[in-house]
Enzyme design. Structure first.
Site, mmCIF file in Angstrom:
data_model
loop_
_atom_site.group_PDB
_atom_site.id
_atom_site.type_symbol
_atom_site.label_atom_id
_atom_site.label_comp_id
_atom_site.label_asym_id
_atom_site.label_seq_id
_atom_site.Cartn_x
_atom_site.Cartn_y
_atom_site.Cartn_z
ATOM 1 N N PRO A 240 4.808 2.152 -3.320
ATOM 2 C CA PRO A 240 5.223 1.444 -2.041
ATOM 3 C C PRO A 240 4.368 1.194 -0.942
ATOM 4 C CG PRO A 240 5.542 3.883 -1.988
ATOM 5 C CD PRO A 240 4.834 3.228 -3.540
ATOM 6 N N ASP B 259 -0.730 3.308 0.170
ATOM 7 C CA ASP B 259 0.401 3.728 -0.675
ATOM 8 C C ASP B 259 1.067 4.824 -0.001
ATOM 9 O OD1 ASP B 259 1.772 5.239 -2.712
ATOM 10 O OD2 ASP B 259 0.171 4.797 -4.251
ATOM 11 N N HIS B 260 2.173 4.429 0.119
ATOM 12 C CA HIS B 260 2.918 5.518 1.234
ATOM 13 C C HIS B 260 3.079 6.790 0.569
ATOM 14 C CE1 HIS B 260 5.008 6.546 4.653
ATOM 15 N NE2 HIS B 260 5.568 5.359 4.921
ATOM 16 N N ARG B 261 3.204 7.018 -0.949
ATOM 17 C CA ARG B 261 2.982 8.125 -1.361
ATOM 18 C C ARG B 261 1.964 9.087 -1.214
ATOM 19 N NH1 ARG B 261 3.530 5.870 -7.423
ATOM 20 N NH2 ARG B 261 1.534 4.939 -6.586
ATOM 21 N N VAL B 262 0.851 8.520 -0.869
ATOM 22 C CA VAL B 262 -0.391 8.973 -0.497
ATOM 23 C C VAL B 262 -0.622 9.270 1.232
ATOM 24 C CG1 VAL B 262 -2.958 9.427 -1.033
ATOM 25 C CG2 VAL B 262 -1.301 8.767 -2.659
#
Length: 443
Positions: A235, A415-418
């Site tokens: 994402p 990276d929106h997960r991180v």
């Protein structure tokens, strides 16, 4: 002895033989270069490990062979294998004895010449095939055991192990049970959307006389696979900042003028704008350690050092060699190492350790006049910095007047997960602060 296509890197599934140094019938000894191979990232010579005579070349120059395929045969000069053991004479009535040990790779009978090569099952997305996580218990609730490989394959394919019947000893579920199990089906249309139209569908849209077909080489296939999966699974979001670099330009010019020169007048170093960007990103990641991280499936890896990859354009593709521990290296050291890595990258002489891993990366298209762009993250990294061209721009002074300043646009892909929005903004602000005060990077 069968000569096998070696594997250069965990994701390399095939190699192209670009040159044979020996011809059929030539004598070889250990250490002699047999042939040169080219993969999507490197090219290198493959030496002989045993003495004998090159009795057969099965894969000629210019052809591609899968990893593990037999590309040639070394014999002893009499028509037999160089290291084939002597076979005892037996009578026709004597029953053959079962071998006490499994035959070695070099003693096995070679496959038929026209036998189709089976593809090596490798992950084209992650370089290092080490376990990213626990793939489940070795024993299911019903008491059935599952081998480690079967657990990993089932997890990656989305297969419910409780629905399988094991074919191993005592009902153990093994890899072949997972490989032959039916795969979960995606909703109609979604798979086609992800894969895109076929070659025939695309070609049907155009006049055949109006184009020529260019086969994909190994590098272009790898780039297509990795970046397609990156855009589909990561994402992305993007943050852009305008950075004033007048002081950076002045410091760079002064440093280059002060560089010591040898007898021929060549300077000891010549700093580029990109060298400052590399060090700025490395120091910023140390100042914002939560962003110095990578996504690892069910966890986040936070790094102690700043290993910065830098995209290098090659003929037909690109690669990102890595400056390790960039936060502790001087600008001159970064400059020298970057020049050496870029030269080896263009010659396809990089080793896997030169480009695998990395905590972040830089893509600089400023030399092409590109003002601003967004880069695709190179997984499993969580960020990449896209740097545009320097430009002169009118800016308002503190007293309300107008002046011209040298500016460049830098876009951070996250990276929106991180990395969340505020964390990404903090990292980009730290990069901007360092580039606008370049003296702080000289110490």
């Amino acid at each position: 002895m069968n000569i096998l296509m070696p594997q250069l890197g965990e994701t390399v599934a095939e190699g192209k033989i670009t040159k044979w140094f020996k011809a059929a019938g030539d004598a070889v000894k250990p250490g002699d270069n047999l042939f040169e191979i080219e993969t999507d990232k490197v090219s290198m010579e493959v030496p002989a490990t045993e003495a004998g005579v090159l009795s057969e070349i099965r894969v000629p120059e210019g052809e591609v062979a899968l990893v593990g395929a037999v590309v040639g045969v070394i014999g002893d000069g009499t028509g037999g294998a160089a290291s084939a053991p002597a076979k005892p004479a037996t009578s026709a009535a004597a029953a053959p004895k079962a071998p006490t040990t499994a035959p070695s790779v070099t003693d096995r009978a070679p496959p038929p010449v026209n036998a189709p090569q089976q593809p090596i099952k490798l992950d084209p997305f992650f370089e290092v095939r080490t376990p990213e996580r626990n793939f489940g218990p070795a024993r299911l609730s019903g008491g059935i055991f599952v081998t480690p490989l079967a657990r990993r394959l089932a997890s990656e394919a989305g297969i419910d192990l409780s629905r399988l019947r094991g074919s191993g000893p005592h009902g153990r579920i093994v890899a072949r049970d997972v490989e032959t199990a039916p795969r979960p089906t995606a909703a109609p249309g979604l798979a086609a959307l992800a894969e895109g139209p076929s070659a025939d569908q695309v070609k049907a849209l155009f006049d055949p006389a109006g184009y020529e077909e260019v086969p994909l080489d190994a590098m272009r296939k790898t780039i297509a696979a990795r970046l397609t999966q990156a855009k589909q699974t990561i994402p992305h979001f993007y943050l852009t900042a305008d950075i004033t670099i007048d002081r950076l330009i002045a410091v760079r010019e002064e440093a280059n003028e002060a560089a010591a020169k040898d007898r021929d007048g060549n300077p000891a170093f010549k700093l580029s704008l990109n060298d400052f960007v590399i060090r700025a990103l490395a120091l910023a990641l140390q100042g914002v350690p939560a962003a110095n991280a990578a996504w690892a499936g069910d966890r986040i890896l936070r790094f102690k050092h700043s290993d910065i990859g830098v995209a290098v354009a090659l003929d037909g593709g690109l690669i990102a060699p890595i400056i390790r521990n960039a936060e502790v290296k001087s600008l001159s050291a970064i400059s020298a190492e970057m020049r050496e890595l870029a030269a080896r990258a263009r010659e396809k002489k990089l080793k896997p350790a030169d480009y695998q891993g990395g905590s972040s990366a830089i893509s600089n298209l400023g030399m092409y006049g590109v003002r601003e762009f967004s880069a695709i993250i190179n997984p499993p990294q969580a960020t990449i910095l896209a740097v545009g061209a320097a430009r002169r721009q009118a800016v308002e002074r503190a007293d309300g007047g107008v002046a011209f300043a040298s500016m460049l646009a830098a876009t951070l892909s996250c990276d929106h997960r991180v990395v969340d929005g505020a964390l990404g903004a903090e990292l980009l602000a730290a990069i901007k602060s360092l580039l606008e005060a370049p003296v702080t990077m000289l110490v």
